[in-house]
Design an enzyme around this catalytic site. Structure first.
Site, mmCIF file in Angstrom:
data_model
loop_
_atom_site.group_PDB
_atom_site.id
_atom_site.type_symbol
_atom_site.label_atom_id
_atom_site.label_comp_id
_atom_site.label_asym_id
_atom_site.label_seq_id
_atom_site.Cartn_x
_atom_site.Cartn_y
_atom_site.Cartn_z
ATOM 1 N N TYR A 136 0.838 -1.248 0.111
ATOM 2 C CA TYR A 136 -0.092 0.030 0.051
ATOM 3 C C TYR A 136 0.905 1.249 -0.042
ATOM 4 C CZ TYR A 136 -3.417 3.534 1.860
ATOM 5 O OH TYR A 136 -4.076 4.535 2.155
ATOM 6 N N ASP A 193 9.756 2.403 -0.551
ATOM 7 C CA ASP A 193 8.718 3.135 -0.002
ATOM 8 C C ASP A 193 8.990 2.583 1.696
ATOM 9 O OD1 ASP A 193 6.581 3.947 1.542
ATOM 10 O OD2 ASP A 193 4.996 3.302 0.225
ATOM 11 N N LYS A 217 5.776 8.947 8.723
ATOM 12 C CA LYS A 217 5.426 8.597 10.046
ATOM 13 C C LYS A 217 6.775 8.927 11.159
ATOM 14 C CE LYS A 217 2.839 4.784 8.447
ATOM 15 N NZ LYS A 217 1.407 4.734 8.829
HETATM 16 N N1 HOZ Z 1 -3.290 3.110 6.239
HETATM 17 C C1 HOZ Z 1 -2.824 3.280 7.776
HETATM 18 C C2 HOZ Z 1 -2.341 1.843 8.120
HETATM 19 N N2 HOZ Z 1 -1.319 1.261 6.982
HETATM 20 C C3 HOZ Z 1 -4.066 3.432 8.576
HETATM 21 C C4 HOZ Z 1 -3.891 5.006 8.860
HETATM 22 C C5 HOZ Z 1 -5.000 5.170 9.982
HETATM 23 O O1 HOZ Z 1 -5.933 4.645 10.147
HETATM 24 O O2 HOZ Z 1 -4.675 6.214 10.724
#
Ligand code: HOZ
Length: 420
Positions: free
Chosen positions: A144, A239, A267
């Site tokens: 992702y 990534d 992050k």
């Molecule tokens: N897409 C995020 C983790 N892979 C989740 C982000 C969130 O819900 O804060």
């Protein structure tokens, strides 16, 4: 444990916010029940608005490598607040953060700050296309790269969690620019390059996948990506939004000894504030506007609060390399709780308990997990005060704030939850 207040707020939230949440996985749709609403955090712990306490293994989905409210980060934020919250003009601290990132990741010779991991991957793919003059990008199933249009094909994270086959709203002509291949399959990459090599601008990969649960690269896989992309004049994008400064101070590229052309970050480099970054070879980054013709911009990019928190985080990590050893040890201790019919994948402080007996090496094997059983396990852990990601297809995160006592408590809870 009661959740009376959380239930009431969630009911209201669903009338005001799609699904009641600002990011889909938070809604608990795949594990059952409704989410507790969080009132505060400290160290390894969070509390919900009903006063329940949890050991937190979400850590804001990765940024909180030092836990909640680390004193260095609070101090940096207080200092930034004294100066101002946003200028939309360059500041000295942005250059310091760029320098700290470039020092830690030798492949990153220049870097541009943005506001999220999604922005970072979007810009990196555009830059790869602009630099190479090619249109296709290879990605891997279950990876992702944020909610950018073109790589949202066979994606992990919320797409996998909710079982959405392909999101609506992305024109076919956009998704047609993405070739999705099985993670860890060198043969599939070879075949794609044999068929379309001259049109492939880049291969983008989570070098350790976190978004189909934690899936490490097979020995030789990242090396093969490096060799194949270089041979075809295509760029390799790591990534590292999740893995950067987490699986090692220099990210997965340091841990596995690979030098990508471009890297995306997010992050951890924002210490819990919204941030992203993309960087890499200087000859490629010089194509970014205003230095070059590939356009990318942002009103809040290099935001003083995010930069201050990020700098404090990176400086603390650099001064305390022992943190990574501690994370390894505590991660290994958690693994000890796992019975034989569960597969545990862990790379440093990222881990997932997959409810399947077989190895999990790609999206197909991750999907063999018994998600209903995962949901039961998740709820039992939550009742016991252990806050895990509410999805089989998301990695859990340890922080430096997790104590041996936290680990013992988690292991005890897991033994009960596995056997219940
Ligand atoms: N897409 C995020 C983790 N892979 C989740 C982000 C969130 O819900 O804060």
């Amino acid at each position: 444990m009661n959740h009376v207040k959380s239930e009431a707020i969630f009911e209201k939230a669903q009338k005001l916010i799609p699904g009641g949440v600002n990011s889909p996985v938070r809604a608990y749709r795949s594990v059952g029940g409704n989410p507790p609403f969080i009132s505060r955090g400290n160290g390894s712990r969070i509390w919900d608005i009903d006063g329940n306490e949890y050991v937190d293994y979400v850590g804001s989905w990765g940024p909180l490598l030092l836990g909640h409210r680390h004193p260095d980060i609070l101090r940096a934020l207080a200092g930034a607040l004294e100066i101002g919250t946003s200028f939309g003009a360059p500041t000295e601290q942005e250059v310091e953060l760029a320098e700290a990132i470039c020092d830690a990741l030798p492949s990153v010779e220049m870097v541009r700050l943005v506001n999220s991991g999604t922005e970072a991957t979007m810009a990196a793919i555009r830059l790869a296309r602009g630099f190479t003059g090619r249109d296709l990008a290879v990605k891997f199933e279950g990876c992702y790269h944020g909610h950018v249009d073109s790589p949202l094909v066979k994606a992990g994270s919320g797409i996998a969690t909710l079982g959405i086959p392909d999101t609506q709203g992305v024109p076919k002509s956009f998704s047609d620019t993405t070739i999705a291949l099985p993670f860890n399959s060198v043969d599939a990459v070879d075949a794609a390059f044999r068929a379309h090599g001259e049109r492939i601008a880049a291969v983008i990969v989570e070098p350790v996948v976190g978004n189909m649960g934690c899936v490490p690269p097979a020995p030789g896989f990242l090396e093969a990506l490096r060799e194949i992309t270089a041979r075809h004049g295509s760029l390799l994008i790591f990534d590292e939004v999740m893995t950067g400064f987490r699986v090692a101070f220099g990210g997965a590229q340091k841990r596995y000894g690979i030098r990508p052309d471009l890297t995306t970050l997010g992050k951890v480099i924002g210490g819990g504030l919204p941030v992203g970054a993309y960087g890499g070879r200087a000859d490629i980054l010089r194509k970014v506007a205003p230095a070059g013709p590939v356009y990318q911009a942002g009103t809040l990019s290099g935001n003083p609060l995010a930069v201050a928190a990020g700098l404090a985080m990176l400086r603390h990590l650099k001064a305390h390399p022992e943190i990574y050893t501690q994370l390894e040890e505590r991660g290994a201790a958690l693994q000890a709780a796992v019975p034989k019919d569960i597969t545990v994948n862990r790379v440093g402080s990222m881990f997932t308990f997959f409810f399947t007996g077989g190895p999990v090496t790609d999206y197909e094997s991750a999907k063999r997990s018994d998600t209903a059983r995962f949901g039961r396990f998740f709820r039992k852990m939550l009742e016991r005060g252990i806050y895990l990601p509410p999805s089989q297809f998301e990695a859990a995160f340890l922080s430096a704030a997790h104590t041996e006592e936290d680990i013992r408590r988690t292991v005890d809870a897991a033994r009960e939850a596995f056997s219940a």
